[in-house]
Design a protein around this motif. Structure first.
Motif, mmCIF file in Angstrom:
data_model
loop_
_atom_site.group_PDB
_atom_site.id
_atom_site.type_symbol
_atom_site.label_atom_id
_atom_site.label_comp_id
_atom_site.label_asym_id
_atom_site.label_seq_id
_atom_site.Cartn_x
_atom_site.Cartn_y
_atom_site.Cartn_z
ATOM 1 N N UNK A 31 1.488 1.673 4.373
ATOM 2 C CA UNK A 31 0.132 1.253 4.904
ATOM 3 C C UNK A 31 0.439 1.249 6.291
ATOM 4 N N UNK A 32 -0.565 1.630 7.195
ATOM 5 C CA UNK A 32 -0.753 1.724 8.628
ATOM 6 C C UNK A 32 -0.970 0.424 9.488
ATOM 7 N N UNK A 33 -0.294 0.201 10.311
ATOM 8 C CA UNK A 33 -0.423 -0.837 11.116
ATOM 9 C C UNK A 33 -2.019 -1.125 11.470
ATOM 10 N N UNK A 34 -2.606 -2.344 11.431
ATOM 11 C CA UNK A 34 -3.945 -2.714 11.695
ATOM 12 C C UNK A 34 -4.875 -2.448 10.632
ATOM 13 N N UNK A 35 -4.405 -1.786 9.234
ATOM 14 C CA UNK A 35 -5.360 -1.541 8.463
ATOM 15 C C UNK A 35 -5.605 -2.654 7.551
ATOM 16 N N UNK A 36 -6.611 -2.455 6.785
ATOM 17 C CA UNK A 36 -7.172 -3.713 5.690
ATOM 18 C C UNK A 36 -7.287 -2.853 4.552
ATOM 19 N N UNK A 37 -6.531 -3.605 3.425
ATOM 20 C CA UNK A 37 -6.198 -3.015 2.324
ATOM 21 C C UNK A 37 -6.529 -4.061 0.963
#
Length: 225
Positions: A31-37
């Motif tokens: 999961x990348x920084x700042x992502x929403x999942x």
């Protein structure tokens, strides 16, 4: 973008009566920084177990979980608690507020644990942001479900976490209240630039995130952006 969370070949089993019960099997997830999942799937598919492993609340049977560059498997319980306090925010379906503390005091708890200056001022500002400036000195039993969840939202963002885990955040709320809470959640999240990981049954809610992971039978069956 650099990764905030890396899950590599993670499995989780529990001893049961006759044989081991495998809840998660060989999960790989970055999961990348700042992502929403959003993590979606039927009941018993392993969603909440995966969330607990990612957040350092539980330990994997095998594989590694790396949160903000720290491999969680190698940490002591005290070290894990410190990593959670410094990096992680939580929102739960059943609010998890301390019943003997007021709304203001509940939001102050993580700030005081982290030794932050002026915890009352920061907590007051956060409660104002979620529309509870008139409810600072009310206890959880004096608040509606939606108000309690807004207190837990304010508390989750108190330490400016790098990643926020929300487990069925609207599970105990009616549709109208859910909409208000979710709008606030995404608003606060965008403002803070936090990575957001949601576990939900609600596909409408999941569709508001940038990426949806589907889990079934302890395995990831799809990953769409």
């Amino acid at each position: 973008m650099p990764q905030i969370l890396e899950v590599a070949q993670v499995s989780k089993s529990y001893p049961s009566f006759r044989q081991e019960l495998t809840v998660l099997e060989n999960i790989d997830l970055n999961i990348e920084r700042g992502a929403t999942l959003a993590i979606v799937g039927p009941s018993g598919s392993g969603k909440t177990t995966l969330l607990g492993l990612c957040a350092g609340l539980d330990r994997a049977t095998s594989g590694t979980v790396t949160l903000d560059g720290k491999v969680l498997n190698h940490q002591t319980e005290d070290q894990l608690a410190r990593i959670r306090n410094e990096n992680v925010g939580f929102i739960f379906q059943n609010f998890q507020l301390l019943p003997t503390l007021t709304a203001l005091e509940n939001v102050m708890v993580p700030l005081e644990l982290a030794g932050k200056a002026n915890p009352a001022a920061t907590a007051t500002e956060l409660l104002e942001k979620v529309g509870l400036s008139q409810r600072l000195h009310h206890y959880p039993t004096q608040l509606s479900g939606g108000e309690q969840q807004r207190v837990s939202l304010a508390r989750a963002f108190a330490n400016r976490p790098k990643i926020l885990f929300a487990d069925e955040p609207t599970g105990n709320l009616d549709a109208e209240t859910s909409e208000k809470v979710i709008s606030l959640l995404f608003e606060l999240n965008k403002e803070a630039g936090t990575t957001l990981v949601l576990v939900t049954h609600d596909m409408d809610l999941a569709s508001r995130t940038e990426r949806i992971i589907r889990i079934k039978g302890g395995k990831i069956i799809s990953d769409t952006e």
